[in-house]
Enzyme design. Structure first.
Site, PDB file in Angstrom:
ATOM      1  N   HIS B  68     -54.430  21.565  20.711  1.00  0.00           N
ATOM      2  CA  HIS B  68     -53.970  23.165  21.008  1.00  0.00           C
ATOM      3  C   HIS B  68     -54.812  24.500  20.721  1.00  0.00           C
ATOM      4  O   HIS B  68     -55.739  23.994  20.845  1.00  0.00           O
ATOM      5  CB  HIS B  68     -52.567  23.788  20.219  1.00  0.00           C
ATOM      6  CG  HIS B  68     -53.454  23.678  18.491  1.00  0.00           C
ATOM      7  ND1 HIS B  68     -54.074  22.587  17.983  1.00  0.00           N
ATOM      8  CD2 HIS B  68     -53.116  24.627  17.660  1.00  0.00           C
ATOM      9  CE1 HIS B  68     -54.583  22.212  16.624  1.00  0.00           C
ATOM     10  NE2 HIS B  68     -53.895  23.900  16.457  1.00  0.00           N
ATOM     11  N   HIS B  70     -55.409  26.549  20.080  1.00  0.00           N
ATOM     12  CA  HIS B  70     -56.081  27.375  18.663  1.00  0.00           C
ATOM     13  C   HIS B  70     -57.356  27.430  18.872  1.00  0.00           C
ATOM     14  O   HIS B  70     -58.350  26.658  18.801  1.00  0.00           O
ATOM     15  CB  HIS B  70     -55.450  27.294  17.250  1.00  0.00           C
ATOM     16  CG  HIS B  70     -54.469  28.239  16.871  1.00  0.00           C
ATOM     17  ND1 HIS B  70     -53.692  27.646  16.172  1.00  0.00           N
ATOM     18  CD2 HIS B  70     -53.828  28.926  17.242  1.00  0.00           C
ATOM     19  CE1 HIS B  70     -52.494  28.175  16.046  1.00  0.00           C
ATOM     20  NE2 HIS B  70     -52.963  29.469  16.294  1.00  0.00           N
ATOM     21  N   ASP B  72     -59.819  27.217  16.464  1.00  0.00           N
ATOM     22  CA  ASP B  72     -60.775  25.865  15.040  1.00  0.00           C
ATOM     23  C   ASP B  72     -60.380  24.641  16.754  1.00  0.00           C
ATOM     24  O   ASP B  72     -60.887  24.048  15.938  1.00  0.00           O
ATOM     25  CB  ASP B  72     -60.230  26.460  14.076  1.00  0.00           C
ATOM     26  CG  ASP B  72     -58.869  26.604  14.289  1.00  0.00           C
ATOM     27  OD1 ASP B  72     -58.123  26.819  14.667  1.00  0.00           O
ATOM     28  OD2 ASP B  72     -58.493  26.145  12.581  1.00  0.00           O
ATOM     29  N   HIS B  73     -59.657  25.158  17.395  1.00  0.00           N
ATOM     30  CA  HIS B  73     -59.416  23.315  18.175  1.00  0.00           C
ATOM     31  C   HIS B  73     -59.625  23.139  19.025  1.00  0.00           C
ATOM     32  O   HIS B  73     -59.977  22.170  20.046  1.00  0.00           O
ATOM     33  CB  HIS B  73     -58.173  23.114  18.611  1.00  0.00           C
ATOM     34  CG  HIS B  73     -57.847  23.210  16.735  1.00  0.00           C
ATOM     35  ND1 HIS B  73     -57.339  21.306  15.650  1.00  0.00           N
ATOM     36  CD2 HIS B  73     -57.404  23.618  15.448  1.00  0.00           C
ATOM     37  CE1 HIS B  73     -56.824  21.873  15.064  1.00  0.00           C
ATOM     38  NE2 HIS B  73     -56.668  23.151  14.894  1.00  0.00           N
ATOM     39  N   HIS B 157     -46.697  23.269  16.619  1.00  0.00           N
ATOM     40  CA  HIS B 157     -47.617  24.077  15.936  1.00  0.00           C
ATOM     41  C   HIS B 157     -47.203  25.256  16.727  1.00  0.00           C
ATOM     42  O   HIS B 157     -47.334  26.642  15.861  1.00  0.00           O
ATOM     43  CB  HIS B 157     -48.439  23.234  15.341  1.00  0.00           C
ATOM     44  CG  HIS B 157     -50.064  24.421  14.911  1.00  0.00           C
ATOM     45  ND1 HIS B 157     -49.324  24.931  14.023  1.00  0.00           N
ATOM     46  CD2 HIS B 157     -51.180  24.815  15.871  1.00  0.00           C
ATOM     47  CE1 HIS B 157     -50.208  25.293  13.787  1.00  0.00           C
ATOM     48  NE2 HIS B 157     -51.187  25.679  14.768  1.00  0.00           N
ATOM     49  N   ASP B 178     -52.288  19.857  14.861  1.00  0.00           N
ATOM     50  CA  ASP B 178     -51.640  20.676  13.747  1.00  0.00           C
ATOM     51  C   ASP B 178     -50.599  20.224  14.213  1.00  0.00           C
ATOM     52  O   ASP B 178     -49.893  20.277  15.730  1.00  0.00           O
ATOM     53  CB  ASP B 178     -52.043  22.264  13.852  1.00  0.00           C
ATOM     54  CG  ASP B 178     -53.862  22.539  13.369  1.00  0.00           C
ATOM     55  OD1 ASP B 178     -54.482  21.354  12.966  1.00  0.00           O
ATOM     56  OD2 ASP B 178     -54.245  23.366  13.382  1.00  0.00           O
ATOM     57  N   GLU B 203     -54.026  16.152  10.403  1.00  0.00           N
ATOM     58  CA  GLU B 203     -53.673  17.790   9.729  1.00  0.00           C
ATOM     59  C   GLU B 203     -53.423  17.351   7.817  1.00  0.00           C
ATOM     60  O   GLU B 203     -52.321  16.855   8.286  1.00  0.00           O
ATOM     61  CB  GLU B 203     -53.722  18.659   9.957  1.00  0.00           C
ATOM     62  CG  GLU B 203     -52.481  18.806  10.146  1.00  0.00           C
ATOM     63  CD  GLU B 203     -51.526  20.421   9.785  1.00  0.00           C
ATOM     64  OE1 GLU B 203     -52.250  21.395   8.549  1.00  0.00           O
ATOM     65  OE2 GLU B 203     -50.389  20.537  10.225  1.00  0.00           O
ATOM     66  N   HIS B 414     -58.968  18.641   8.238  1.00  0.00           N
ATOM     67  CA  HIS B 414     -58.171  19.725   8.392  1.00  0.00           C
ATOM     68  C   HIS B 414     -57.428  20.943   6.967  1.00  0.00           C
ATOM     69  O   HIS B 414     -56.469  20.340   7.197  1.00  0.00           O
ATOM     70  CB  HIS B 414     -57.105  20.452   9.842  1.00  0.00           C
ATOM     71  CG  HIS B 414     -57.277  21.161  10.096  1.00  0.00           C
ATOM     72  ND1 HIS B 414     -56.665  22.144   9.191  1.00  0.00           N
ATOM     73  CD2 HIS B 414     -58.002  22.407  11.100  1.00  0.00           C
ATOM     74  CE1 HIS B 414     -56.177  23.183   9.676  1.00  0.00           C
ATOM     75  NE2 HIS B 414     -56.879  22.756  11.520  1.00  0.00           N
TER      76      HIS B 414
END
EC number: 3.1.27.-
Lengths: 670, 679
Positions: B68, B70, B72-73, B157, B178, B203, B414
Site C-alpha cells: 500500500h 504508506h 513505511d511500505h 487498511h 497492513d 503485520e 511490523h
C-alpha cells in the site's frame, strides 16, 4: 456431482445452443462434470412487432385502424392495428427468451456473463427454471447491466397497458397474418418484461470477478474472464481443465474506444474457440460513422432543427459525448444543449467515472492526476450536458430548442424516445440519428410512418469484423472454431460478399437455435499429483538421452475431482512360505507386481554369464528367429528370440529362479 | 529438500521500513520497500547490499510487490530502483499506483527542500521508478513468469491496500501488508479465502491489543471535539493526507449534519483536497455502503468541510482543522499547533501512532515545554488527546485472518518484539501453527514438501476408477504405471503405453515347468482330474477345462502328457509368463504335492487380477478371449523351430506344444516322479 466417470469420458463435451441471435447468445457447455451457461442474451427484436408505448396519450397511435383478414373478418382488430401498410400487435411488448426446453436449466451450475448486453435474460433463467447455481460477472458488467434492466422495467411499467394480446399467437391464425408477424419464431415462448423484484433477486446471485481471476469449479474446471475490449467490464472466458481448453469469445473489439484493450494472448492453445458477438454491420466503419454522426448533427442544429439519438444509457453514448465534447466548440455549437434522458442517466454517468481500472490506458492515467476519466464530467459541469430521469418534471422547464436528445429505447417501442418521435416526426427540420446497431432502423420507424423528419443511419458497432476475426484466429490458432450459423455464410442481403463470413481451417462448426453440438476433444491426460514421499521413492533411469522412466506403484486417492498418488503402505509382516495368512481386508492390496520387460538378450554374453554362474555343458543352437541354449545337465532349454525368452525346465524352483534372475539382468523393466 | 526462506530487511521485530525478502521454489520476491520515519541517516532505508554486493538487483529479484501507499511500505522505492538499480517489475494496485508517487514527491520535498538533504532521489527518479510499476486488480492472477504467480486480496487498511499471495506450483506464501479486519466508515474489512499457504507473513502492530468497540472510540472523539467547540475552543487534528483523514472527515461530517452544527471545519490545502478526489474516483475500493449510495451522494464530497487558508488560523471563535502531517513534525499542522498551543481552551487530537523524535511523540509522552528552532521554547497549554484510529487488525483480527487462510506456519513482522512474543505464543497454542518472528537480517527457513503434478493417461486412470466403482473394491488399490520424464514434462502411462511410445517391444519371459507324476491313466482323463481338483481347491480363481484338453487357472496353462514308453509316468506341463510368476510357481508346487493337498494353502492375494498392469489376463479365458489372447495369436513358442529343434531326439521330444499345435511328446527325461495323485 455426477459420477466421477463422466470426468473421464472423452466425448462428453457438448454445447447446447439456446439462442438464435448471434450477438445475444445463450449457450450451455457441458464440460467435464460441470454445466456452464455462457451468456444469457435476450432477443428484443420481437418488440418491433408491437405498437410503441407512448408516454403521453397519442391521438395518432390510438386511432390506428384495426386489422382485418382479406375476407373482411375483423375478429383480430382489437389485437392488431395497421399503420402505413404494416401490422402491429397492440399489447405490452414481449421478448423472445432463450430456449428453455432443450436442457433442464435447473442443472446449470454456473452462468458466465461476458458483457452487460448479454445478461438481459438473466431474471427469466435464474427466477423461473429452478436454477440454484452462481452467476459470475465483472463489477462494471453487473452495475451497468443493472442500469439497463432498471431502465427497461421502468420504461415498460410506467406505461401500464391493460391489454395483452394472445389470439394472434395461435398457430392457425399466425399463418394468416402478413409478414413479418407471419414469420415470427417461437411466439408461444415470448414473455412480458420481468419486474424489479426479479431483477434484484437475479442480480443477488452474481459473484463479482476480476479479469484474469482463476475461479475453480468443483475442482474439475477453472474459468477465467479476460478483457474483451468491447465495453466497460466486458469479458471473454476461458474454460479449462489441465489438459483441455475452451475459449468463449463474445462481443470483442480491437478498436481503441474507452474499455481496456482485448486480451488476445490468453486465448492461445484452445482446443475449441466458441465465437459469438461479431459486428452486426460488417460493412460500416465505426470511425466513419462517428464522423457522419457529428456532421449530420451539426447540419440539423444549424438549420434550427432538433436531433434525436435513440440509444442505450451506457456504452457508445460515452464515446459520442466525448466526440461532441471535442467537436461542438470547433463547430460553433457550444450553446446547443445536450440532453440525456433516462431513468438511469445520472447513475450511468456517475458509474462511468469510477471504473478507471477497467478503462483503456489513456483514461486510466487521467485518474492518477486525479481527474475524471471521461470528459462528460466537464460537459455537465459547464451545463452543456444535462441529464434527466424522464421528460416529466424538471426537463419540461429547462427544455430549449434546437437541441440534441439522447434517450432510449433504441427499438423506438418504449421509453421517452417515443414521445420525441411523435413530437418531432412531423417536421423535416428535425433529424433522428440511429447509432445503435441492434434494431433495423426501417422496422423501428415503421409505426411512425408517414414521417417528415430526416433519418440518418450511422450504426456504430465496434465489435470484431471478419477481417479482424481472421487475423485473430491466425494469431491464437484454436484447433476448432464453433460459431452461429449466420457467420458461416455471407449476410443474406450481400450474398456475393464471400469476405463477410468466417474463413478458417478446419471449417468452423456452426450451430443454430435448439441444436446440440458434440465438441471435438481428444482428451488423453488428466492431472494427478504425486505425493513427495512417493516421488522420493521413485528410481528414474535414462532410457534415451533426455528421457527417463520410473515405474510407479502407488495408491490412488480421488476426492473432489482431484487425484492424488500416495506411496503404497508398507507390506504386511513378511510371511513364511507355508503358513501364509490371508492379508486382512482393510490392508490394501499391495503386492509388488511384476513389471513388463523390454530389451533383448545377447546370446554370447548370456552364455558367458551362465558359465560364470557355474553352468557347464552349455550348447547353443541357431534357429530361424534366434537361438536355443541347452543346459544338458540340467535338462533345461532356454529359447531366446528378439523379444521373447522361454525357459523350459523341470520343476526345480531353485534352478528356475536362478535362470530367471540371469535373464532379467539383460532386460529393462517397465 | 525444497524450502521457503524469509529474511526481513526491515519491519523485523520493528515498525517501519517494511522490506521482506522471500525465496520460494527458486524465485526471489521482495515484499514492500519502505522507509523508517525514526531515522534520518542510512538506516532510514533497507540495506539492499544484503541482496547483492555487486551486480544489479534485477538479477537477484524476480519481482517487487508493494502492499500500500504508506511511506513505511514504499518510501525507499525510488532509491531502490533508480539509485541502487532495479529494472524488474514492481507490482501494486491501481490506487496505490495513483497515490504512491504523490506521497513520494511530498516526502522528497520535505527531505530535500526543507531539510536540505543532498544525494536524495529526484522527482525524475520517482517518475522513472513508477514506469516500472505494473498495476494489478483484486483477485487477478498475475503471471510474473511461467511459474511465479501473484494475486491481490482486499486489505482494508487504506485505499488500495492489498494482501498478496505469492505462488509457485503448489507452494505459496501470503503477505498481508497492513490490514484491518473490521469495516470502518469508508473502507471494507480485509478478506482472504482458505488458500492454505505454506506461510502467512502478517503485520502485528497491535499484537497485544484487543480494541474496544469502534463506536466507543468514535463517540469519545466526537464528544471531545464537540465540547471544545462549544466552549469556543479550536480543535487541531494532525493527519496524513490519505487514510485516517477521510475516515475522520466522514465521521465529523455526519455528526455535524445530525447535530446541525455551524462551527466551520477545514482541511489544510494541498494534498487532502486532492486526496478526496482519489477517493471519489476509486469508489469500488471503498466499503459496501459508500459504493451503494455514491450516485445519490458521494461521501467524499463534504458539505461542511471546507478548504483551509493560512489566514483562518487567526480567526476568532471555534473551528476544527485537519492539517498535515500527522506527527506534527513539519508543515502546516506544526504551524497551526504553534499558534494555538498557548490557549488552554484549544485541543489537539492525535489520531495515530507517532514515531519517536517528532513533536507529536513528545506531547503525547507528556512533554509540555517544547524547544523549537531558534532556542524558542513553546509552552503547551492546549489539551492533548490521543485516540487510536489506526486501521490495523488487533490481536483478535490477526487470529481471525490466520484462521481464514489456514497457513502451515505464520511469520510476524511490523510490530514490537515484546508484543510479537505474546502473539506468537497465542498462535502456537490456540491455533497449533508454528510461528516465527525473525529480526532484521535474520533468515527463517521452512522446508516444504510440494507434491508433483504429472499428467496421467486417461486410459490408465479410467481403468483404476472403474475398479474403484466395483462393490468389492472398497479398499484402496494399487495403481501401476510408468512415469515418462522428458524435460519438465511428466506423464504417467500404463507400462504397455510407455513401451509403445518409446518404440520398444515387450520382451516376453515365459517359464514352462515339467511336473512328473506316477499315473497310468490317459492324458485326457488326467487333465480332467487336475481340473476338478484345482476347481475344488482354488475357489477364488477361475479354473477352466478347455476343449483341447488343457486346463487353465487364470492365465496359467496346464497340459497333461505321456512322456515316454513308461505308461506309469505322466508329465504335467505348467506354463506361465514372468508377470504371473507367483501364481505359476505356486501351482507347480501345488500340483507336485498332489493328493496330500486336501486343504489348499491360502493363495497370495489375487493381485494379478488387478487391471493396473495385467489387464491382459483379467477375467475368465473364454474360448473367444483365448483366441484373441496375446499369446493365442502368436504361434506356439515351440512350433516354429520344430524341424530345427536339436533336442528333439535328445530331450525335447517330451515337450508338448502348449497351445494349439499338434506336436505330441514322445519321451520324457524325467526323474523324481512323485506319487500319482488325483484319484
Amino acid at each position: 456431482k455426477p459420477s466421477i466417470l463422466n470426468n473421464c469420458g472423452p466425448s462428453k463435451t457438448r454445447l447446447y445452443c439456446l439462442s438464435g441471435h448471434p450477438t445475444l447468445p445463450c449457450n450451455v457447455l457441458k464440460f467435464k462434470s460441470t454445466t456452464i451457461m455462457l451468456d444469457c442474451g435476450l432477443d428484443m427484436t420481437s418488440t418491433l412487432n408491437f405498437l410503441p408505448l407512448p408516454l403521453v396519450q397519442s391521438p395518432r397511435l390510438s386511432s390506428l385502424p384495426g386489422w382485418s383478414l382479406k375476407d373482411g373478418n375483423a375478429f383480430l382488430d382489437k389485437e392488431l392495428k395497421e399503420c402505413s401498410g404494416h401490422v402491429f400487435v397492440d399489447s405490452v411488448p414481449e421478448f423472445c427468451l432463450p430456449e428453455t426446453e432443450l436442457i433442464d436449466l435447473s442443472t446449470v451450475d454456473v452462468i458466465l456473463i461476458s458483457n452487460y448486453h448479454c445478461m438481459m435474460a438473466l431474471p427469466y433463467i435464474t427466477e423461473h427454471t429452478g436454477f440454484t447455481g452462481t452467476v459470475y460477472a465483472t463489477e462494471p458488467t453487473v452495475q451497468i447491466g443493472r442500469l439497463l434492466m432498471e431502465e427497461l422495467v421502468n420504461f415498460i411499467e410506467r406505461v401500464p397497458k391493460a391489454q395483452s394480446a394472445s389470439l394472434w399467437k395461435n398457430k392457425d391464425i399466425q399463418r394468416l397474418l402478413p409478414s413479418p408477424l407471419k414469420d415470427a419464431v417461437e411466439v408461444s415462448t415470448w414473455r412480458r418484461c420481468y419486474t424489479m423484484q426479479e431483477v434484484n433477486s437475479a442480480l443477488s446471485k452474481i459473484q463479482l470477478v476480476g479479469y484474469s481471476q482463476k475461479i475453480e469449479l468443483f475442482g474439475a474446471v477453472q474459468v477465467t474472464p479476460l478483457s474483451s475490449g468491447y465495453a466497460l467490464g466486458s469479458s471473454n472466458w476461458i474454460i479449462q481443465s489441465h489438459y483441455e481448453k475452451v475459449s468463449y469469445v463474445s462481443g470483442s473489439s480491437l478498436l481503441t474506444t474507452h474499455p481496456q484493450p482485448m486480451d488476445q494472448a490468453s486465448l492461445k492453445n484452445s482446443d475449441v474457440l466458441v465465437l459469438t458477438g461479431l459486428t452486426q454491420i460488417p460493412t460500416a466503419n465505426p470511425d466513419g460513422m462517428v464522423g457522419e454522426f457529428c456532421s449530420n448533427l451539426a447540419l440539423t442544429v444549424r438549420n434550427g432543427g432538433n436531433v434525436l439519438v435513440p440509444c442505450y444509457p451506457s456504452g457508445v453514448i460515452y464515446d459520442l459525448l466525448e466526440c461532441l465534447y471535442q467537436y461542438i466548440d470547433s463547430a460553433g455549437l457550444s450553446s446547443v444543449p445536450l440532453y440525456f434522458i433516462s431513468p438511469v442517466a445520472n447513475s450511468s454517468l456517475e458509474f462511468s467515472q469510477i471504473f478507471a481500472e477497467w478503462l483503456c490506458h489513456n483514461k486510466q492515467s487521467k485518474v492518477y492526476l486525479p481527474e475524471p476519466p471521461f470528459p462528460h464530467a466537464e460537459l455537465i459541469q459547464t451545463n452543456k450536458l444535462k441529464h434527466y430521469p424522464s421528460i416529466h418534471g424538471d426537463f419540461s422547464n429547462d427544455f430549449r430548442q434546437p437541441c440534441v436528445v439522447f434517450t432510449g429505447h433504441p427499438s423506438l417501442r418504449f421509453g421517452d424516445v417515443v414521445h420525441f418521435m411523435e413530437l418531432w416526426g412531423k417536421s423535416s427540420l428535425n433529424t433522428v440519428i440511429f447509432t445503435e446497431p441492434d434494431f433495423s432502423y426501417l422496422e423501428a420507424l415503421a409505426p411512425y410512418q408517414p414521417l417528415a423528419m430526416k433519418c440518418i443511419y450511422c450504426p456504430i458497432d465496434t465489435r470484431l469484423n471478419f477481417i479482424q476475426v481472421s487475423k485473430l484466429l491466425k494469431e491464437v490458432q484454436p484447433l476448432h472454431v464453433v460459431c452461429p450459423e449466420q457467420y458461416t455464410q455471407p449476410p443474406p442481403a450481400q450474398s456475393h460478399r464471400m469476405d463477410l463470413m468466417i474463413d478458417c481451417q478446419p471449417p468452423a462448426m456452426s450451430y443454430r437455435r435448439a441444436e446440440v453440438l458434440a465438441l471435438p476433444f481428444k482428451r488423453r491426460y488428466e492431472k494427478i499429483e504425486i505425493m513427495p514421499e512417493l516421488a522420493d521413492s521413485l528410481v528414474p533411469m535414462e532410457i534415451k538421452p533426455g528421457i527417463s522412466l520410473a515405474t510407479v506403484s502407488a495408491v490412488l486417492h480421488t476426492k473432489d475431482n482431484k487425484h492424488l498418488l500416495q506411496p503404497p503402505p508398507r507390506p504386511a509382516q513378511p510371511t513364511s512360505g507355508k503358513k501364509r495368512k490371508r492379508v486382512s481386508d482393510d490392508v490394501p492390496d499391495c503386492k509388488v507386481l511384476k513389471p513388463l520387460l523390454s530389451g533383448s538378450i545377447p546370446v554370447e554374453q548370456f552364455v558367458q554369464t551362465l558359465e560364470k554362474h557355474g553352468f557347464s555343458d552349455i550348447k547353443v543352437e541357431d534357429t530361424a528367429k534366434g537361438h536355443i541354449v541347452l543346459l544338458q545337465e540340467a535338462e533345461t532349454l532356454i529359447q531366446i528370440e528378439e523379444d521373447s525368452t522361454h525357459i523350459i525346465c523341470d520343476n526345480d524352483e531353485m534352478l528356475r529362479v536362478r535362470l530367471r534372475d540371469l535373464v532379467l539382468k539383460f532386460l529393462q523393466k517397465f | 529438500m525444497p524450502e521457503i526462506r524469509v529474511t526481513p530487511l526491515g519491519a523485523g521485530q520493528d515498525v517501519g521500513r517494511s522490506c521482506i525478502l522471500v525465496s520460494i521454489a527458486g524465485k526471489n520476491v521482495m515484499l514492500d520497500c519502505g522507509m523508517h520515519m525514526g531515522f534520518n541517516d542510512d538506516r532510514r532505508f533497507p540495506d539492499f547490499s544484503y541482496i547483492t554486493q555487486n551486480g544489479r538487483l534485477t538479477d537477484f529479484l524476480d519481482c517487487v510487490i508493494i502492499s500500500h501507499f504508506h511511506l513505511d511500505h514504499c518510501g525507499a522505492l525510488p532509491y531502490f530502483s533508480e539509485m541502487v538499480g532495479y529494472d524488474g517489475p514492481i507490482y501494486m494496485t491501481h490506487p496505490t499506483q495513483a497515490i504512491c508517487p504523490i506521497l513520494l514527491e511530498d516526502y522528497r520535498k520535505i527531505a530535500v527542500d526543507k531539510k536540505g538533504e543532498a544525494n536524495f532521489f529526484t522527482s525524475q527518479m520517482i517518475k522513472d521508478c513508477m514506469k516500472k510499476v505494473v498495476a494489478v486488480h483484486l483477485h487477478q492472477t498475475v503471471q510474473v513468469d511461467d511459474e511465479l504467480e501473484i494475486k491481490a486480496y482486499y486489505a482494508g487498511h487504506v485505499l488500495g491496500a492489498a494482501m498478496f499471495q505469492i505462488k509457485v506450483g503448489s507452494e505459496s506464501v501470503v503477505y498481508t501488508g497492513d490490514y484491518n479486519m473490521t469495516p470502518d466508515r469508508h473502507l471494507g474489512a480485509a478478506w482472504i479465502d482458505k488458500c492454505r499457504p505454506n506461510l502467512l507473513i502478517t503485520e502485528s502492530t497491535y499484537a497485544t491489543t484487543i480494541r474496544d468497540s469502534k463506536r466507543c472510540r468514535e463517540r469519545d472523539f466526537l464528544k471531545k471535539v464537540h465540547e471544545t467547540v462549544e466552549r469556543g475552543g479550536k480543535v487541531l487534528i494532525p493527519v496524513f493526507a490519505l487514510g485516517r483523514a477521510q475516515e475522520l472527515c466522514i465521521l465529523l461530517e455526519t455528526f455535524w449534519e445530525r447535530m446541525n452544527l455551524k462551527v466551520p471545519i477545514y482541511f489544510s490545502t494541498g494534498l487532502t483536497e486532492k486526496a478526496n478526489h482519489y477517493y471519489k474516483l476509486f469508489i469500488p475500493w471503498t466499503n459496501q455502503k459508500i459504493r451503494k449510495t455514491f450516485v445519490q451522494r458521494n461521501m467524499f464530497e463534504f458539505k461542511h468541510i471546507k478548504a483551509f487558508d493560512r489566514a483562518f488560523a487567526d480567526n476568532p471563535g471555534p473551528m476544527v482543522v485537519f492539517a498535515t502531517p500527522g506527527m506534527l513534525h513539519a508543515g502546516q499542522s506544526l504551524q497551526i499547533f504553534r499558534k494555538w498551543a498557548g490557549n488552554e481552551k484549544n485541543m489537539v487530537i492525535m489520531p495515530g501512532y507517532c514515531v519517536q523524535g517528532t513533536v507529536g511523540h513528545k506531547i503525547l509522552s507528556g512533554q509540555r515545554k517544547l524547544e523549537m528552532e531558534g532556542r524558542q521554547v513553546l509552552e503547551v497549554k492546549m489539551q492533548v488527546e490521543y485516540m487510536s484510529f489506526s486501521a490495523h487488525a488487533d490481536a483478535k483480527g490477526i487470529m481471525q485472518l490466520v484462521g481464514q487462510a489456514e497457513p502451515e506456519s505464520v511469520l510476524l513482522v511490523h510490530g514490537e518484539a515484546k508484543k510479537m512474543e505474546f502473539l506468537k505464543q497465542k498462535i502456537e497454542q490456540e491455533l497449533r501453527v508454528s510461528c516465527y518472528m525473525p529480526a532484521n537480517g535474520e533468515t527463517v527457513t521452512l522446508p516444504t514438501s510440494p507434491s508433483i503434478p504429472v499428467g496421467i493417461s486417461l486410459g490408465l486412470l479410467k481403468r483404476e476408477m472403474v475398479q474403484g466403482l466395483l462393490p468389492e473394491a472398497k479398499k484402496p488399490r494399487l495403481l501401476h504405471g510408468t512415469l515418462i520424464m522428458k524435460d519438465s514434462n511428466f506423464r504417467l502411462v500404463s507400462s504397455e503405453q510407455a513401451l509403445k511410445e518409446l518404440g520398444l517391444a515387450e520382451h516376453q519371459l515365459r517359464f514352462t515347468c515339467r511336473v512328473h507324476l506316477h499315473d497310468t491313466r490317459k492324458e485326457q482323463e488326467m487333465a480332467l482330474r487336475v481340473y476338478s481338483h484345482l476347481k475344488s481347491v482354488l475357489k477364488d480363481h477361475c479354473v477352466q477345462h478347455l476343449p483341447d484338453g488343457s486346463v487353465t487357472v487364470e492365465s496359467i496353462l496346464i497340459q497333461a502328457a505321456a512322456p515316454s514308453e513308461d505308461p506309469g509316468t505322466k508329465v504335467l506341463l505348467v506354463s506361465w509368463t514372468y508377470q504371473d510368476e507367483e501364481l505359476g510357481s505356486f501351482l507347480t508346487s501345488l500340483l507336485k504335492k498332489g493328493r496330500h493337498l486336501t486343504q489348499p494353502p491360502p493363495l497370495p492375494s489375487p493381485s494379478w487380477t488387478e487391471p493396473g498392469l495385467h489387464f491382459r489376463t483379467v477375467g475368465a479365458l473364454s474360448e473367444q478371449t483365448l483366441r484373441s489372447h496375446p499369446w493365442g495369436q502368436r504361434p506356439c513358442v515351440m512350433c516354429p523351430p520344430r524341424q530345427l529343434f536339436p533336442a528333439k531326439e535328445k530331450l525335447g521330444s517330451g515337450l508338448s506344444c502348449l497351445y494349439s499345435c499338434a506336436w505330441a511328446p514322445k519321451r520324457w527325461l524325467g526323474q523324481g516322479v512323485p506319487d500319482s495323485s488325483f484319484q
